[in-house]
Design a protein around this motif. Structure first.
Motif, short mmCIF file in Angstrom:
data_model
loop_
_atom_site.label_atom_id
_atom_site.label_comp_id
_atom_site.label_asym_id
_atom_site.label_seq_id
_atom_site.Cartn_x
_atom_site.Cartn_y
_atom_site.Cartn_z
N GLU A 231 61.18 13.22 46.39
CA GLU A 231 59.76 13.00 46.14
C GLU A 231 59.46 12.25 45.06
O GLU A 231 60.02 12.30 43.83
N HIS A 238 57.54 18.85 38.85
CA HIS A 238 58.49 18.53 39.78
C HIS A 238 59.88 17.54 39.16
O HIS A 238 59.84 16.99 38.37
N LEU A 239 61.00 18.15 40.01
CA LEU A 239 62.25 17.78 39.67
C LEU A 239 62.85 17.21 40.98
O LEU A 239 62.54 17.84 42.06
N GLU A 401 51.33 26.38 41.76
CA GLU A 401 52.29 27.11 42.74
C GLU A 401 53.73 27.39 42.18
O GLU A 401 54.17 26.41 41.64
N ILE A 402 53.84 28.71 42.33
CA ILE A 402 55.22 29.19 41.78
C ILE A 402 56.25 29.27 42.85
O ILE A 402 57.47 29.40 42.82
P1 ATP Z 1 54.54 21.66 45.45
O1 ATP Z 1 53.35 21.63 46.52
O2 ATP Z 1 54.13 22.10 44.19
O3 ATP Z 1 55.16 20.56 45.52
P2 ATP Z 1 55.95 22.55 47.76
O4 ATP Z 1 54.80 23.20 48.45
O5 ATP Z 1 56.45 21.49 47.97
O6 ATP Z 1 55.62 22.72 46.23
P3 ATP Z 1 57.66 24.49 48.78
O7 ATP Z 1 58.41 23.59 49.64
O8 ATP Z 1 57.14 25.67 49.22
O9 ATP Z 1 56.85 23.78 47.45
O10 ATP Z 1 59.01 25.19 47.81
C1 ATP Z 1 59.09 26.41 47.32
C2 ATP Z 1 58.96 26.24 45.68
O11 ATP Z 1 59.73 25.47 45.38
C3 ATP Z 1 57.77 25.93 45.18
O12 ATP Z 1 56.76 27.07 45.22
C4 ATP Z 1 57.98 25.61 43.76
O13 ATP Z 1 58.19 26.65 43.00
C5 ATP Z 1 59.46 25.05 43.90
N1 ATP Z 1 59.52 23.52 44.14
C6 ATP Z 1 59.12 22.72 45.20
N2 ATP Z 1 59.34 21.44 44.86
C7 ATP Z 1 59.69 21.36 43.71
C8 ATP Z 1 60.23 20.31 42.75
N3 ATP Z 1 60.04 19.04 43.18
N4 ATP Z 1 60.51 20.64 41.45
C9 ATP Z 1 60.81 21.82 41.08
N5 ATP Z 1 60.51 22.90 41.92
C10 ATP Z 1 59.91 22.70 42.91
#
Ligand code: ATP
Ligand code: MN
Length: 478
Positions: A231, A238-239, A401-402
């Motif tokens: 992304e 985000h990483l 969101e964590i």
């Molecule tokens: P966000 O809306 O913050 O991008 P997401 O809805 O894409 O998160 P999920 O697909 O539910 O996230 O992934 C589960 C968890 O992984 C998230 O709650 C978050 O803690 C973590 N996470 C998601 N994307 C990333 C990212 N690019 N870098 C670091 N951590 C992430």
């Protein structure tokens, strides 16, 4: 035997001859003695080396600068100085490696986090980053021990996957086909049947689907692995490469799932307070320094208070619909202070909304449940209302969101119907659908982004600073 500085500092073997090795943090000289603060990374604390200048080779002493590595033989003595129990009277100093101050990028002063990110190969050597990475280790350990104590089995799910239907994010392709002139099929598309796996493959965005397969046999499992999302979001949260913990448990409903997640997060916080106090204290002081100039109402809560607060309070649990009502009726919304105004039911919440709920409204972690099905994944259990799914997101102060999780749809027909609605090819997912065909059970799970947890525990503001070598858009150095 090499004794670590961490062990030395609590030892009371005064008079004992010891050897200690490490890197010079600072050196200062007075008339007859030089003091070297030595650190080996085992602890945030340095050991003080006392060097008698008269009996030490002058040239050698002149070569000792910040960053040099030393092996020192000497005697452990009780320290008269404040804040330390012991120090070492050096008898013999061996320089293992010099660090020429004209070239060495790290000076004995405070460097900016940006500068250290550009020098990520050296930033382990600073107090801040050594503290962060010791805490990172402790959190990895805490997570494994939490799940082990709860009877969860760790499973390794694949890093290379062929399923592109997970829908969790943009994927990185894994291919051995030449980038220049790859083989093409009759339709003119790249012919992945000629590729290594005979089909298109990617780096995983989540281990959940495979974890579900394991949970429907081992009951309680969790994965803890690298996760990749292409992304293009250049945010502080985000990483492109991060680590995710994904428990999956048979017979758990959404409430069991929320309890599990809340307990896990509190276990990690408690583990950090119990085992990383020196490092947390250091990071807390660092944050206080940074916030000194800010007006009172913009300063964040002191780090250790914040951790204790989360530990000692129940997370607020509300539905998405209730959250929308709170947001819609907030003065913040009415005065159009949100970048994205909330005007109706169904919108995906942005991190500004999540943080408003947590930081301004409830002032504690919040778990949101029952989201509109349109904004959530196909595998989530459909509620009776036909509109919402049994999803749960945990929102944390400073982060948003964590954790994202759900009870899974265990009904074969309902799951297939939803996949068809969302145009997810069921033919490629037969292995997944088999779980619902044979011995299906209610089950639930969630994903915790490990670096998001690290942001919370360390109080750091940028996710690039809690992983040793961050991967973000246009950045894959080191
Ligand atoms: P966000 O809306 O913050 O991008 P997401 O809805 O894409 O998160 P999920 O697909 O539910 O996230 O992934 C589960 C968890 O992984 C998230 O709650 C978050 O803690 C973590 N996470 C998601 N994307 C990333 C990212 N690019 N870098 C670091 N951590 C992430
Ligand atoms: Mn995302």
């Amino acid at each position: 035997m090499i004794t670590s500085i961490k062990e030395l500092l609590i030892s009371e073997n005064y008079g004992k001859k010891i050897n200690v090795k490490g890197w010079v943090r600072t050196k200062r000289e007075s008339k007859n003695v030089a003091f070297i603060a030595l650190n080996d990374g085992s602890t945030i604390n340095n050991v003080q080396i006392v060097v008698n200048i008269d009996s030490t080779n002058e040239e050698k002493l002149a070569k000792i600068h910040t960053g040099a590595s030393l092996s020192i033989d000497g005697e452990l003595i009780k320290s008269e100085g404040k804040g330390q129990n012991i120090e070492i009277n050096a008898e013999n100093i061996e320089i293992l490696g010099i660090a020429n101050p004209d070239e060495y990028p790290l000076q004995p002063k405070k460097h900016s986090l940006e500068f250290l990110r550009e020098n990520a190969h050296l930033r382990f050597r600073t107090n801040t980053f050594s503290a962060i990475f010791r805490i990172r280790h402790a959190m990895i350990f805490a997570i494994h021990s939490f799940f082990n104590e709860k009877g969860f089995y760790n499973v390794h799910t694949p890093i290379i996957t062929a399923s592109d239907a997970e829908g969790a994010g943009e994927m990185f392709r894994v291919s051995v086909l030449p980038a220049k002139n790859p083989p093409v099929n009759e339709q003119g598309n790249v012919d992945f049947t000629k590729d290594f796996f005979g089909k298109e493959t990617n780096l995983t965005v989540s281990g959940q689907l495979e974890a579900e397969l394991a949970a429907l046999a081992l009951s309680k499992v969790y994965t803890f692995g690298p996760t990749f999302r292409a992304e293009n979001s250049n945010t502080t949260r985000h990483l492109a490469e991060f680590w995710m913990i994904e428990p999956e448990a048979a017979f758990y409903d959404i409430n069991d799932d929320m309890d599990l997640a809340e307990n896990m997060l509190k276990y990690c916080v408690k583990y950090a307070l119990d085992n990383c106090f020196d490092d947390l204290q250091f990071l807390s002081n660092r944050l206080k320094e940074e916030e000194k100039g800010k007006p009172q109402d913009q300063q964040s809560q002191e780090l250790i208070d914040k951790l204790n607060f989360v530990l000692n309070n129940d997370f607020e649990r509300i539905t998405y619909t209730e959250a929308i009502d709170i947001l819609r009726n907030s003065n913040h919304n009415k005065k159009k202070k949100f970048q994205y105004i909330i005007d109706g039911w169904g919108a995906d919440l942005q991190s500004e909304h999540e943080r408003y709920l947590v930081e301004k409204h409830f002032k504690k972690p919040v778990i949101l449940i029952d989201y509109p099905k349109e904004i959530k994944a196909f595998y989530m259990k459909q509620n009776e209302d036909g509109k919402t799914v049994r999803a749960m997101d945990i929102l944390f102060p400073g982060i948003g969101e964590i954790v994202g999780g759900s009870q899974r749809e265990e009904n074969y027909a309902k799951l297939v119907a939803r996949m068809n609605e969302m145009e997810i090819p069921t033919s490629e997912m037969s292995w997944y659908l088999d779980t619902r065909k044979f011995g299906t059970v209610p089950h639930s799970g969630f994903g915790l982004g490990f670096e998001r947890l690290m942001l919370f525990i360390t109080g750091m503001g940028n996710i690039r600073d809690v992983i040793p070598f961050p991967r973000t858009p246009k950045n894959a150095e080191f």
